[in-house]
Design an enzyme around this catalytic site. Structure first.
Site, PDB file in Angstrom:
ATOM      1  N   GLU A 168      -3.562  -4.303  -7.009  1.00  0.00           N
ATOM      2  CA  GLU A 168      -4.050  -4.333  -5.629  1.00  0.00           C
ATOM      3  C   GLU A 168      -3.976  -5.701  -4.955  1.00  0.00           C
ATOM      4  OE1 GLU A 168      -7.950  -2.559  -5.543  1.00  0.00           O
ATOM      5  OE2 GLU A 168      -7.168  -0.589  -6.053  1.00  0.00           O
ATOM      6  N   GLU A 353      -4.957   4.939  -9.612  1.00  0.00           N
ATOM      7  CA  GLU A 353      -6.421   5.031  -9.524  1.00  0.00           C
ATOM      8  C   GLU A 353      -6.791   6.038  -8.453  1.00  0.00           C
ATOM      9  OE1 GLU A 353      -8.700   1.440  -8.769  1.00  0.00           O
ATOM     10  OE2 GLU A 353      -7.540   0.346 -10.264  1.00  0.00           O
TER      11      GLU A 353
HETATM   12  C1  FCB Z   1     -10.276  -0.499  -6.870  1.00  0.00           C
HETATM   13  C2  FCB Z   1     -10.223  -1.450  -8.046  1.00  0.00           C
HETATM   14  C3  FCB Z   1     -11.044  -1.007  -9.217  1.00  0.00           C
HETATM   15  C4  FCB Z   1     -12.338  -0.354  -8.814  1.00  0.00           C
HETATM   16  C5  FCB Z   1     -12.096   0.717  -7.778  1.00  0.00           C
HETATM   17  C6  FCB Z   1     -13.320   1.456  -7.333  1.00  0.00           C
HETATM   18  O1  FCB Z   1     -10.060  -1.203  -5.699  1.00  0.00           O
HETATM   19  O2  FCB Z   1      -8.905  -1.609  -8.494  1.00  0.00           O
HETATM   20  O3  FCB Z   1     -11.236  -2.132 -10.037  1.00  0.00           O
HETATM   21  O4  FCB Z   1     -13.239  -1.293  -8.408  1.00  0.00           O
HETATM   22  O5  FCB Z   1     -11.482   0.153  -6.657  1.00  0.00           O
END
Ligand code: FCB
Length: 444
Positions: A168, A353
């Site tokens: 990210e 994610e």
């Molecule tokens: C993302 C992150 C992860 C976690 C989620 C909820 O931005 O990569 O580490 O905090 O959000």
């Protein structure tokens, strides 16, 4: 719910769970060095109750139990990260033997359990010595990241299935240097522009080092946030596009097209490092896959107090998670389609994610997190539709295996499939874990 959706995916589609080092390991164990997250948490009011990752989920000691949980649920893959501060605690050339031992055992533990290791090299624990020297506003940090990459690949490269250098980049740069919400907590447009370039350079240099070692399956992990205008005036539309450019186009346009988007350049170019154009070839080397982290949307409202950008981000009326994040699975579909059409046609896509915070309550040894099950099922449904249309999506990782250190929110927000009692470190699988387990076991 989850079981119904999972049956719609092809047999070779990977399902996994994701974690990150600082959020679970415990940075006080095993000779881990200080990172800028330890420094940030020490500053008054920066994190919930000043909480840090010193203990976290004690995964450093309990990793075998945690991998057993991944395996027992029936997942194929595990996304984890290396901690730069753990491997190189004091100096850039002095490796911490306990850190090597830890990741050796962890990776071998994945392989023994039949779990495919998806590695990330940087999920935010910048060693404090680099933070003190300007962090991501300093070109040197990108160069040192390339050296760190070399050490990781020499030692672990042959056992890693896929690697992404940076988790990210928007969070590393904009969230941390413009909004000030993550370490180092700056609110400075010049620092933001520098970080937005140097984190991309770090990505490119790291890819170059890995290619030099013959490493394959290299990707990037980008977080995406769907942008909706608060009204249909032309000005709000323009601001919404600007938000989208900063958040959602800057990183893919530089990686896949070797340039920064014009609308965001108009805002940031004056602050970018001189001669930044010469780095674009390094930034845009070919990749083997692209990862998307997706959670929510923002509604963009004009805000005259925001001198540089002219907008603020708000939420609407959709159902929200415990983060206050609205639930909108269509946004995920939008980004997958845009990547597949505009940026990386044909390239394998992973959802690296996706998940939700929920105010879970442990009752009689159980946690009934039904909204989390629905969240997963709805997003899986969106993805399954796109797979059916021929979109090259190859895998999905639920965030997260465990409740963990949620950065500035400390331990107040729970994202896990497995509940953590932070006093005893007891792990309790939630209903969502059992739903995944049931779905994966009855997949065929
Ligand atoms: C993302 C992150 C992860 C976690 C989620 C909820 O931005 O990569 O580490 O905090 O959000």
């Amino acid at each position: 719910m989850i079981d119904k959706q999972i049956k719609r995916f092809p047999d070779d589609f990977s399902f996994g769970v994701a974690t990150s080092a600082y959020q679970i390991e415990g940075s006080s164990f095993g000779g881990c060095g200080r990172s800028h997250w330890d420094d940030f948490a020490d500053q008054n009011g920066k994190t919930h109750q000043g909480q840090n990752g010193a203990i976290a989920c004690e995964h450093y000691q309990r990793w075998a139990e945690d991998l057993d949980l991944v395996r027992a649920a029936g997942f194929d893959a595990y996304r984890f990260s290396f901690s730069w501060a753990r491997l190189l605690p004091e100096q850039d050339s002095q490796v911490n033997p306990a850190g090597l031992d830890f990741y050796d055992a962890l990776i071998d533990g994945m392989l023994e359990r039949g779990l495919t290791p998806f590695a990330t090299l940087y999920h935010w624990e910048l060693p404090s010595r680099h933070g003190d020297a300007g962090g991501w506003t300093n070109r040197q940090t990108a160069l040192r990241f390339a050296d760190y990459t070399d050490i990781v690949i020499r030692h672990f490269g042959d056992r890693l299935a896929t690697i992404a250098p940076v988790n990210e980049p928007w969070c590393v740069s904009w969230l941390s240097h413009y909004w000030g919400a993550h370490a180092p907590g700056l609110r400075d447009i010049a620092a933001t522009a520098q970080a937005m370039h140097y984190i991309q350079l770090a990505h490119g240099l790291s890819v170059e080092v890995m290619r030099g070692h013959g490493q394959t399956n290299l990707g990037c992990v980008l977080n995406k946030e769907f942008a909706c205008p608060a009204d249909d005036s032309p000005e709000t539309q323009r601001l919404t596009l600007l938000f989208d450019g900063i958040y959602n186009r800057w990183f893919e346009e530089s990686i896949f097209k070797g340039r920064y988007p014009d609308d965001v350049l108009a805002l940031l170019e004056a602050y970018l490092p001189q001669g930044y154009q010469q780095d674009m070839a390094t930034i845009s080397q070919p990749l083997d896959w692209v990862g998307v982290n997706y959670y929510t949307r923002s509604i963009i409202t004009p805000d005259a107090n925001e001198a540089h950008i002219g907008f603020a981000c708000t939420q609407g009326d959709l159902p929200k998670t415990d983060m206050g994040w609205e639930i909108i699975p269509e946004g995920l579909g939008f980004f997958i389609k845009r990547l597949a059409q505009d940026y990386a046609p044909g390239l394998p896509i992973y959802i690296t994610e996706n998940g939700m915070a929920h105010a879970d309550i442990l009752e009689d040894g159980r946690i009934n997190d039904a909204p989390r099950i629905a969240y997963f099922a709805d997003h899986l449904g969106e993805i399954a539709d796109l797979v059916a249309e021929g979109c090259p999506i190859k895998g999905y990782f639920a965030w997260s295996l465990l409740d963990n250190y949620e950065w500035a929110y400390g331990y107040a927000k729970r994202f896990g499939l497995v509940h953590i009692d932070y006093a005893s470190q007891k792990r309790t699988p939630k209903a969502s874990y059992l739903a995944w387990q049931n779905a994966l076991q009855n997949r065929k």
